[in-house]
Design a protein around this motif. Structure first.
Motif, PDB file in Angstrom:
ATOM      1  N   HIS A  21       7.520   4.164 -13.670  1.00 17.85           N
ATOM      2  CA  HIS A  21       7.135   3.926 -12.279  1.00 17.85           C
ATOM      3  C   HIS A  21       8.191   3.173 -11.470  1.00 17.85           C
ATOM      4  O   HIS A  21       8.277   3.348 -10.259  1.00 17.85           O
ATOM      5  N   ILE A  22       9.025   2.363 -12.117  1.00 15.70           N
ATOM      6  CA  ILE A  22      10.095   1.692 -11.366  1.00 15.70           C
ATOM      7  C   ILE A  22      11.112   2.731 -10.889  1.00 15.70           C
ATOM      8  O   ILE A  22      11.505   2.740  -9.727  1.00 15.70           O
ATOM      9  N   ALA A  23      11.530   3.615 -11.770  1.00 19.43           N
ATOM     10  CA  ALA A  23      12.478   4.670 -11.381  1.00 19.43           C
ATOM     11  C   ALA A  23      11.877   5.578 -10.314  1.00 19.43           C
ATOM     12  O   ALA A  23      12.554   5.918  -9.329  1.00 19.43           O
ATOM     13  N   PRO A  91       4.777  -1.652   0.857  1.00 22.12           N
ATOM     14  CA  PRO A  91       3.386  -2.117   0.906  1.00 22.12           C
ATOM     15  C   PRO A  91       2.387  -1.072   0.423  1.00 22.12           C
ATOM     16  O   PRO A  91       1.257  -1.415   0.076  1.00 22.12           O
ATOM     17  N   GLU A  92       2.814   0.185   0.362  1.00 21.33           N
ATOM     18  CA  GLU A  92       1.918   1.249  -0.095  1.00 21.33           C
ATOM     19  C   GLU A  92       2.132   1.603  -1.562  1.00 21.33           C
ATOM     20  O   GLU A  92       1.560   2.557  -2.058  1.00 21.33           O
ATOM     21  N   GLN A  93       2.981   0.854  -2.250  1.00 25.26           N
ATOM     22  CA  GLN A  93       3.262   1.020  -3.676  1.00 25.26           C
ATOM     23  C   GLN A  93       3.873   2.357  -4.041  1.00 25.26           C
ATOM     24  O   GLN A  93       3.519   2.985  -5.028  1.00 25.26           O
ATOM     25  N   GLY A  94       4.817   2.775  -3.240  1.00 27.93           N
ATOM     26  CA  GLY A  94       5.611   3.940  -3.589  1.00 27.93           C
ATOM     27  C   GLY A  94       4.861   5.249  -3.554  1.00 27.93           C
ATOM     28  O   GLY A  94       3.807   5.369  -2.938  1.00 27.93           O
ATOM     29  N   THR A  99       0.328   3.580  -9.892  1.00 25.75           N
ATOM     30  CA  THR A  99       1.331   3.040 -10.821  1.00 25.75           C
ATOM     31  C   THR A  99       2.601   2.571 -10.143  1.00 25.75           C
ATOM     32  O   THR A  99       3.427   1.927 -10.768  1.00 25.75           O
ATOM     33  N   GLY A 100       2.784   2.891  -8.869  1.00 25.59           N
ATOM     34  CA  GLY A 100       4.034   2.584  -8.187  1.00 25.59           C
ATOM     35  C   GLY A 100       4.316   1.101  -8.066  1.00 25.59           C
ATOM     36  O   GLY A 100       3.427   0.266  -8.185  1.00 25.59           O
ATOM     37  N   ALA A 101       5.574   0.798  -7.821  1.00 25.52           N
ATOM     38  CA  ALA A 101       5.997  -0.587  -7.643  1.00 25.52           C
ATOM     39  C   ALA A 101       5.816  -0.980  -6.184  1.00 25.52           C
ATOM     40  O   ALA A 101       6.205  -0.243  -5.281  1.00 25.52           O
ATOM     41  N   ARG A 102       5.216  -2.125  -5.966  1.00 24.97           N
ATOM     42  CA  ARG A 102       5.042  -2.641  -4.606  1.00 24.97           C
ATOM     43  C   ARG A 102       6.244  -3.489  -4.213  1.00 24.97           C
ATOM     44  O   ARG A 102       6.779  -3.360  -3.132  1.00 24.97           O
ATOM     45  N   ARG A 103       6.630  -4.383  -5.096  1.00 23.72           N
ATOM     46  CA  ARG A 103       7.813  -5.200  -4.837  1.00 23.72           C
ATOM     47  C   ARG A 103       8.552  -5.421  -6.151  1.00 23.72           C
ATOM     48  O   ARG A 103       7.938  -5.596  -7.196  1.00 23.72           O
ATOM     49  N   GLY A 152       1.124  -1.203  -9.111  1.00 18.59           N
ATOM     50  CA  GLY A 152      -0.226  -0.745  -9.393  1.00 18.59           C
ATOM     51  C   GLY A 152      -0.704  -1.074 -10.791  1.00 18.59           C
ATOM     52  O   GLY A 152      -1.904  -1.181 -11.042  1.00 18.59           O
ATOM     53  N   THR A 153       0.219  -1.255 -11.708  1.00 16.08           N
ATOM     54  CA  THR A 153      -0.157  -1.594 -13.084  1.00 16.08           C
ATOM     55  C   THR A 153      -0.148  -3.098 -13.335  1.00 16.08           C
ATOM     56  O   THR A 153      -0.355  -3.533 -14.461  1.00 16.08           O
ATOM     57  N   GLY A 154       0.112  -3.899 -12.277  1.00 11.34           N
ATOM     58  CA  GLY A 154       0.102  -5.349 -12.420  1.00 11.34           C
ATOM     59  C   GLY A 154       1.481  -5.955 -12.331  1.00 11.34           C
ATOM     60  O   GLY A 154       2.420  -5.335 -11.824  1.00 11.34           O
ATOM     61  N   PRO A 155       1.632  -7.185 -12.838  1.00  7.79           N
ATOM     62  CA  PRO A 155       2.921  -7.884 -12.756  1.00  7.79           C
ATOM     63  C   PRO A 155       4.007  -7.154 -13.553  1.00  7.79           C
ATOM     64  O   PRO A 155       3.736  -6.529 -14.570  1.00  7.79           O
ATOM     65  N   ILE A 156       5.217  -7.275 -13.053  1.00 10.17           N
ATOM     66  CA  ILE A 156       6.401  -6.725 -13.711  1.00 10.17           C
ATOM     67  C   ILE A 156       7.293  -7.900 -14.055  1.00 10.17           C
ATOM     68  O   ILE A 156       7.639  -8.695 -13.165  1.00 10.17           O
ATOM     69  N   LYS A 157       7.651  -8.037 -15.313  1.00 10.72           N
ATOM     70  CA  LYS A 157       8.552  -9.119 -15.735  1.00 10.72           C
ATOM     71  C   LYS A 157       9.347  -8.629 -16.919  1.00 10.72           C
ATOM     72  O   LYS A 157       8.786  -8.382 -17.992  1.00 10.72           O
ATOM     73  N   MET A 158      10.640  -8.468 -16.705  1.00  7.55           N
ATOM     74  CA  MET A 158      11.534  -8.012 -17.773  1.00  7.55           C
ATOM     75  C   MET A 158      12.817  -8.825 -17.732  1.00  7.55           C
ATOM     76  O   MET A 158      13.265  -9.210 -16.664  1.00  7.55           O
TER      77      MET A 158
END
Length: 160
Positions: A21-23, A91-94, A99-103, A152-158
């Motif tokens: 979803h990030i790509a 703001p619309e999550q891609g 599943t899209g990334a919001r920020r 959309g799937t929650g927090p992203i931390k990598m």
């Protein structure tokens, strides 16, 4: 022992994986009117931020940028100061709100990579190719060190 900051998680950061979803979000950002912003420290030591419609995921842990000016601006700045930060917001999550990334905030180290000019140019949106039809630019690759954000799937931390 000091307490944990509010909202801190015991869950360890995942290794860098920009696929999925990030790509999907980053690679279609320009076509959806959501180009990402790139921040660098310019050669004169001042901060510099610019929108880049050519940003796309190049590999599992790299982002590519087609820079239209080979001998000035971003291409020269990263040779002197490779640390970069990329900010993406939608703001619309891609393309997929589920599943899209919001920020996303990506931090990494950038370098000019002329040997990848053909591959990076081929990966940018058509509108960006038209802006450099003579292909005077150069490929910049960002080796990603960390990604934080929310989708959309929650927090992203990598992190590496």
């Amino acid at each position: 022992m000091p307490g944990r900051p509010p909202g801190a998680s015991d869950k360890p950061a995942e290794k860098i994986d920009l696929t999925g979803h990030i790509a999907t979000s980053l690679n279609s950002a320009m076509e959806r009117g959501r180009p990402a912003a790139v921040a660098v420290v310019a050669v004169d030591g001042t901060p510099s931020v610019s929108f880049r419609g050519s940003i796309h995921v190049y590999s599992r842990d790299q982002v590519a940028i087609w820079v239209r000016k080979r001998h000035e601006g971003l291409a020269v700045d990263v040779a002197e100061n490779p640390a970069v930060s990329i900010l993406y917001y939608d703001p619309e999550q891609g393309p997929d709100p589920e599943t899209g990334a919001r920020r996303i905030v990506i931090k990494g180290r950038a370098h000019v990579e002329p040997s990848l000019d053909d591959a990076v140019y081929a990966g940018i949106p058509q509108v960006e190719r038209e802006r450099d039809a003579e292909r005077r630019g150069v490929a910049v690759i960002v080796d990603v060190d960390s990604v934080i954000g929310f989708g959309g799937t929650g927090p992203i931390k990598m992190a590496r």
